[in-house]
Design a protein around this motif. Structure first.
Motif, PDB file in Angstrom:
ATOM      1  N   LYS A 453       2.986  12.794 -30.180  1.00  0.00           N
ATOM      2  CA  LYS A 453       2.874  11.367 -30.456  1.00  0.00           C
ATOM      3  C   LYS A 453       2.767  10.586 -29.138  1.00  0.00           C
ATOM      4  O   LYS A 453       3.565  10.807 -28.223  1.00  0.00           O
ATOM      5  CB  LYS A 453       4.113  10.898 -31.227  1.00  0.00           C
ATOM      6  CG  LYS A 453       3.800   9.800 -32.151  1.00  0.00           C
ATOM      7  CD  LYS A 453       4.881   9.562 -33.159  1.00  0.00           C
ATOM      8  CE  LYS A 453       4.301   8.547 -34.101  1.00  0.00           C
ATOM      9  NZ  LYS A 453       4.874   8.454 -35.342  1.00  0.00           N
ATOM     10  N   GLY A 454       1.799   9.682 -29.054  1.00  0.00           N
ATOM     11  CA  GLY A 454       1.636   8.913 -27.825  1.00  0.00           C
ATOM     12  C   GLY A 454       0.418   8.013 -27.939  1.00  0.00           C
ATOM     13  O   GLY A 454      -0.330   8.089 -28.917  1.00  0.00           O
ATOM     14  N   CYS A 455       0.226   7.163 -26.919  1.00  0.00           N
ATOM     15  CA  CYS A 455      -0.895   6.228 -26.989  1.00  0.00           C
ATOM     16  C   CYS A 455      -1.799   6.395 -25.775  1.00  0.00           C
ATOM     17  O   CYS A 455      -1.488   7.132 -24.849  1.00  0.00           O
ATOM     18  CB  CYS A 455      -0.377   4.802 -27.068  1.00  0.00           C
ATOM     19  SG  CYS A 455       0.560   4.393 -25.598  1.00  0.00           S
ATOM     20  N   LYS A 456      -2.906   5.639 -25.780  1.00  0.00           N
ATOM     21  CA  LYS A 456      -3.930   5.866 -24.760  1.00  0.00           C
ATOM     22  C   LYS A 456      -3.457   5.541 -23.329  1.00  0.00           C
ATOM     23  O   LYS A 456      -4.032   6.031 -22.363  1.00  0.00           O
ATOM     24  CB  LYS A 456      -5.230   5.135 -25.105  1.00  0.00           C
ATOM     25  CG  LYS A 456      -5.215   3.638 -24.969  1.00  0.00           C
ATOM     26  CD  LYS A 456      -6.642   3.166 -25.190  1.00  0.00           C
ATOM     27  CE  LYS A 456      -6.885   1.692 -25.015  1.00  0.00           C
ATOM     28  NZ  LYS A 456      -5.802   0.741 -24.870  1.00  0.00           N
ATOM     29  N   ASP A 457      -2.384   4.721 -23.220  1.00  0.00           N
ATOM     30  CA  ASP A 457      -1.871   4.399 -21.881  1.00  0.00           C
ATOM     31  C   ASP A 457      -1.365   5.634 -21.141  1.00  0.00           C
ATOM     32  O   ASP A 457      -1.206   5.619 -19.916  1.00  0.00           O
ATOM     33  CB  ASP A 457      -0.702   3.399 -21.971  1.00  0.00           C
ATOM     34  CG  ASP A 457      -1.161   2.097 -22.585  1.00  0.00           C
ATOM     35  OD1 ASP A 457      -2.393   1.889 -22.622  1.00  0.00           O
ATOM     36  OD2 ASP A 457      -0.302   1.316 -23.042  1.00  0.00           O
ATOM     37  N   LEU A 458      -1.095   6.684 -21.895  1.00  0.00           N
ATOM     38  CA  LEU A 458      -0.557   7.896 -21.260  1.00  0.00           C
ATOM     39  C   LEU A 458      -1.658   8.749 -20.621  1.00  0.00           C
ATOM     40  O   LEU A 458      -1.374   9.640 -19.820  1.00  0.00           O
ATOM     41  CB  LEU A 458       0.176   8.755 -22.303  1.00  0.00           C
ATOM     42  CG  LEU A 458       1.476   8.198 -22.877  1.00  0.00           C
ATOM     43  CD1 LEU A 458       1.964   9.096 -24.010  1.00  0.00           C
ATOM     44  CD2 LEU A 458       2.543   8.104 -21.788  1.00  0.00           C
ATOM     45  N   ILE A 459      -2.914   8.468 -20.963  1.00  0.00           N
ATOM     46  CA  ILE A 459      -4.005   9.320 -20.468  1.00  0.00           C
ATOM     47  C   ILE A 459      -4.009   9.343 -18.939  1.00  0.00           C
ATOM     48  O   ILE A 459      -3.959   8.306 -18.289  1.00  0.00           O
ATOM     49  CB  ILE A 459      -5.371   8.845 -21.024  1.00  0.00           C
ATOM     50  CG1 ILE A 459      -5.410   9.100 -22.537  1.00  0.00           C
ATOM     51  CG2 ILE A 459      -6.541   9.575 -20.355  1.00  0.00           C
ATOM     52  CD1 ILE A 459      -6.627   8.554 -23.242  1.00  0.00           C
ATOM     53  N   GLY A 460      -4.030  10.554 -18.392  1.00  0.00           N
ATOM     54  CA  GLY A 460      -4.026  10.723 -16.937  1.00  0.00           C
ATOM     55  C   GLY A 460      -2.631  10.871 -16.350  1.00  0.00           C
ATOM     56  O   GLY A 460      -2.483  11.165 -15.169  1.00  0.00           O
ATOM     57  N   LYS A 461      -1.597  10.659 -17.186  1.00  0.00           N
ATOM     58  CA  LYS A 461      -0.218  10.766 -16.674  1.00  0.00           C
ATOM     59  C   LYS A 461       0.345  12.158 -16.956  1.00  0.00           C
ATOM     60  O   LYS A 461      -0.047  12.821 -17.910  1.00  0.00           O
ATOM     61  CB  LYS A 461       0.686   9.741 -17.357  1.00  0.00           C
ATOM     62  CG  LYS A 461       0.324   8.306 -17.048  1.00  0.00           C
ATOM     63  CD  LYS A 461       1.577   7.411 -17.153  1.00  0.00           C
ATOM     64  CE  LYS A 461       1.327   6.051 -16.558  1.00  0.00           C
ATOM     65  NZ  LYS A 461       0.653   5.130 -17.494  1.00  0.00           N
ATOM     66  N   ILE A 462       1.314  12.557 -16.126  1.00  0.00           N
ATOM     67  CA  ILE A 462       2.019  13.816 -16.380  1.00  0.00           C
ATOM     68  C   ILE A 462       3.376  13.467 -16.985  1.00  0.00           C
ATOM     69  O   ILE A 462       4.148  12.698 -16.403  1.00  0.00           O
ATOM     70  CB  ILE A 462       2.174  14.636 -15.084  1.00  0.00           C
ATOM     71  CG1 ILE A 462       0.793  15.085 -14.596  1.00  0.00           C
ATOM     72  CG2 ILE A 462       3.090  15.850 -15.317  1.00  0.00           C
ATOM     73  CD1 ILE A 462       0.767  15.906 -13.323  1.00  0.00           C
ATOM     74  N   VAL A 463       3.642  14.001 -18.190  1.00  0.00           N
ATOM     75  CA  VAL A 463       4.897  13.675 -18.886  1.00  0.00           C
ATOM     76  C   VAL A 463       5.576  14.976 -19.340  1.00  0.00           C
ATOM     77  O   VAL A 463       4.940  16.033 -19.394  1.00  0.00           O
ATOM     78  CB  VAL A 463       4.645  12.778 -20.135  1.00  0.00           C
ATOM     79  CG1 VAL A 463       4.119  11.423 -19.718  1.00  0.00           C
ATOM     80  CG2 VAL A 463       3.671  13.439 -21.110  1.00  0.00           C
ATOM     81  N   ASN A 464       6.878  14.878 -19.656  1.00  0.00           N
ATOM     82  CA  ASN A 464       7.597  16.052 -20.151  1.00  0.00           C
ATOM     83  C   ASN A 464       7.501  16.115 -21.668  1.00  0.00           C
ATOM     84  O   ASN A 464       7.769  15.125 -22.359  1.00  0.00           O
ATOM     85  CB  ASN A 464       9.071  15.975 -19.752  1.00  0.00           C
ATOM     86  CG  ASN A 464       9.230  16.329 -18.287  1.00  0.00           C
ATOM     87  OD1 ASN A 464       8.514  17.182 -17.768  1.00  0.00           O
ATOM     88  ND2 ASN A 464      10.156  15.668 -17.607  1.00  0.00           N
ATOM     89  N   VAL A 465       7.137  17.287 -22.164  1.00  0.00           N
ATOM     90  CA  VAL A 465       6.981  17.440 -23.605  1.00  0.00           C
ATOM     91  C   VAL A 465       7.730  18.697 -24.057  1.00  0.00           C
ATOM     92  O   VAL A 465       7.601  19.766 -23.451  1.00  0.00           O
ATOM     93  CB  VAL A 465       5.487  17.575 -23.990  1.00  0.00           C
ATOM     94  CG1 VAL A 465       5.329  17.771 -25.495  1.00  0.00           C
ATOM     95  CG2 VAL A 465       4.697  16.352 -23.539  1.00  0.00           C
ATOM     96  N   LYS A 466       8.531  18.511 -25.112  1.00  0.00           N
ATOM     97  CA  LYS A 466       9.238  19.667 -25.693  1.00  0.00           C
ATOM     98  C   LYS A 466       8.329  20.284 -26.755  1.00  0.00           C
ATOM     99  O   LYS A 466       7.781  19.577 -27.598  1.00  0.00           O
ATOM    100  CB  LYS A 466      10.553  19.189 -26.315  1.00  0.00           C
ATOM    101  CG  LYS A 466      11.346  20.303 -26.936  1.00  0.00           C
ATOM    102  CD  LYS A 466      12.809  19.866 -27.121  1.00  0.00           C
ATOM    103  CE  LYS A 466      13.611  20.957 -27.757  1.00  0.00           C
ATOM    104  NZ  LYS A 466      13.628  20.914 -29.217  1.00  0.00           N
ATOM    105  N   LEU A 467       8.156  21.597 -26.682  1.00  0.00           N
ATOM    106  CA  LEU A 467       7.274  22.275 -27.640  1.00  0.00           C
ATOM    107  C   LEU A 467       8.051  22.573 -28.917  1.00  0.00           C
ATOM    108  O   LEU A 467       9.041  23.291 -28.904  1.00  0.00           O
ATOM    109  CB  LEU A 467       6.735  23.572 -27.042  1.00  0.00           C
ATOM    110  CG  LEU A 467       6.005  23.438 -25.697  1.00  0.00           C
ATOM    111  CD1 LEU A 467       5.449  24.787 -25.267  1.00  0.00           C
ATOM    112  CD2 LEU A 467       4.893  22.394 -25.760  1.00  0.00           C
ATOM    113  N   ASP A 468       7.598  21.966 -30.038  1.00  0.00           N
ATOM    114  CA  ASP A 468       8.308  22.152 -31.311  1.00  0.00           C
ATOM    115  C   ASP A 468       7.758  23.330 -32.107  1.00  0.00           C
ATOM    116  O   ASP A 468       8.479  24.016 -32.793  1.00  0.00           O
ATOM    117  CB  ASP A 468       8.173  20.879 -32.175  1.00  0.00           C
ATOM    118  CG  ASP A 468       8.740  19.667 -31.446  1.00  0.00           C
ATOM    119  OD1 ASP A 468       9.788  19.834 -30.789  1.00  0.00           O
ATOM    120  OD2 ASP A 468       8.122  18.582 -31.521  1.00  0.00           O
TER     121      ASP A 468
END
Ligand code: 5AD
Ligand code: SF4
Length: 482
Positions: A453-468
């Motif tokens: 889940k996320g929006c277009k502002d995140l494009i190009g950013k590195i974020v932490n994601v937990k794999l479900d």
């Protein structure tokens, strides 16, 4: 790159003889012609580029589109473009068949739009039989060029527009590496960077050395400068591209290894991720493993084509390693860099392959447990040594082996992906999910895709994601607070 003001170029005199100045001159000349045509029609002119094959072709297409846009075409996926470009691949026969299929369709399109120009380029065009066929049976094609002169697109278009006959220019080989031309990147935050062109390995099944020519490495300072410019422009991930990156630097005056190049690239401030492909097992050094192990930027992904697990077949393939050497190398890499994702290419049905040989391939797959594997049915490429070998394998035998290999590969890669579920990883967000616009799609360091889940502002950013959840080729995950 992209910094030259085309309006300042004098297009009234003779074209310059040096590159890239000559091409900028032709870009400016074409721009005048295209702008005139556009005024005449009272609408913009559109180009539509289709790319087949590998990452090298994808990068070439970015350069081609860069030139087209400077000339005045708007690149767009449209049913009725004014300039159609096919950047072709010839590594397996079905890639060629696809192009002929598309040409049949284009002929009808061109009958409806007299301004339409059709251009073909890339590896397939380096084959004489292909060009002959186009000359005789596809006379409506306007422009044909190969892999060694893509930088000349503007000059070739200019010739086509002014000479009023098809332009065909195929160079057999080149020492020329023309830099500093425009390029239109598909993604703003990641880019391919060529570090070398061509291949000297002559694996006996492979047509690439014949269509891409001899190995030529770019100078390290040119590569570093290009990456620095990309980073200044917002790029955080680069993919170093070459047919066999492990032999990078061998033909340069100042000899330099691929491992050393990586050390220099790693130092570029602002660059966050480094990927590369393709590695040939015969040239992969301990030094490279060391650099990867200690690097904070080199991604945890290595593509290491096996091709076959049989030492006998590997010898006939001219691969310069055997089953044992490959296994030792892969095990060493797994030992030194435990979180690495290993992928591979495997060919089934090489001439003379016995059930015994095939079982050796299965054995390597079971022992190395690749995270992913691209499996190919052997395709006979005219002009390669393997095409002349007597013992071509019957289709039904190949099909049976291919299905068995695919089942094994899938089972293992499914198990491998499950290992990561429940953990949190850094993910570079690439785009809004194609099927659900409340989700974004990103890539982990090991190359796996994750939707969350996320929006277009995140494009190009590195974020932490937990794999479900693991879903075969991708994961579903949840982003953690930034
Ligand atoms: N037939 C089938 N697969 C081939 N490849 C290269 N040449 C052939 C061929 N003639 C595969 C190899 C290579 C990948 C890019 O394509 O596995 O690594
Ligand atoms: Fe083809 Fe072998 Fe060169 Fe790869 S290394 S491009 S398989 S000849």
């Amino acid at each position: 790159m992209n910094e030259i003001n085309l309006d300042l170029i004098d297009t009234t005199g003779e074209p310059p003889v040096t590159e890239p100045e000559r091409q900028y001159y032709y870009i400016a000349k074409c721009r005048e012609l295209i702008s005139r045509k556009s005024k005449e029609l009272g609408r913009p002119l559109y180009s539509c580029t289709t790319t087949f094959g590998c990452q090298m072709n994808a990068r070439d297409s970015e350069k081609l589109i860069g030139i087209l846009e400077q000339i005045g075409y708007i690149e767009k996926e449209t049913k009725n473009p004014d300039f159609v470009l096919y950047n072709t691949c010839t590594v397996r026969e079905n890639a060629n068949l696809k192009v002929y299929g598309h040409l049949g369709f284009l002929k009808k399109q061109k009958e409806k739009n007299e301004h339409m120009m059709i251009a073909l380029c890339g590896c397939m065009m380096q084959e004489e039989t292909v060009v002959e066929k186009i000359r005789s049976s596809y006379k409506f094609v306007d422009l044909v060029f190969g892999t060694h002169n893509i930088y000349k697109l503007a000059e070739l278009i200019y010739d086509r527009l002014t000479l009023d006959k098809p332009v065909i220019e195929i160079l057999k080989d080149t020492d020329n590496i023309v830099e500093e031309l425009p390029s239109e990147r598909k993604y703003s935050f990641k880019s391919g960077v060529n570090i070398m062109f061509g291949c000297n390995n002559f694996c006996s099944y492979c047509i690439v050395p014949y269509v891409r020519g001899r190995e030529r490495s770019r100078k390290p300072e040119d590569i570093v400068n290009e990456i620095q410019k990309l980073v200044n422009d917002g790029v955080s991930e680069i993919m170093l591209l070459g047919q066999n990156v492990n032999s990078y630097g061998k033909n340069l005056e100042e000899e330099i290894t691929f491992a050393e190049l990586l050390r220099r690239v790693e130092k570029i401030e602002g660059l966050k991720r480094i990927r590369f492909m393709t590695s040939h097992p015969k040239d992969l050094s301990d030094d490279l493993i060391e650099v990867m192990k200690n690097s904070k930027k080199i991604c945890r992904q290595l593509h290491l084509p096996l091709q076959s697990g049989s030492s006998r077949i590997l010898k006939i393939m001219n691969r310069h390693y055997d089953k044992e050497k490959y296994i030792n190398l892969a095990e060493k890499i797994r030992r030194e860099i435990p979180d690495i994702s290993l992928s591979t290419d495997i060919i089934v049905g090489f001439p003379g392959e016995t059930e015994e040989d095939f079982k050796d391939t299965l054995d390597v797959v079971n022992r190395i447990r690749f995270d992913s594997a691209y499996t190919f049915i052997y395709s006979k490429r005219t002009g390669t040594p393997a095409a002349k070998m007597d013992d071509q394998i019957p289709k039904d035998v190949i099909k049976d082996r291919f299905d068995r290999l695919l089942a094994t590969v899938h089972e293992i890669s499914n198990e491998q992906t499950l290992k990561h579920v429940g953990n949190t990883y850094e993910v570079l967000v690439e785009e809004i999910n194609e099927h659900n616009n409340e989700l974004v799609t990103g890539r982990m360091s090991n190359g796996s895709l994750v939707h969350f889940k996320g929006c277009k502002d995140l494009i190009g950013k590195i974020v932490n994601v937990k794999l479900d959840e693991a879903k075969g080729f991708y994961y579903l995950g949840t982003m953690e607070e930034i």
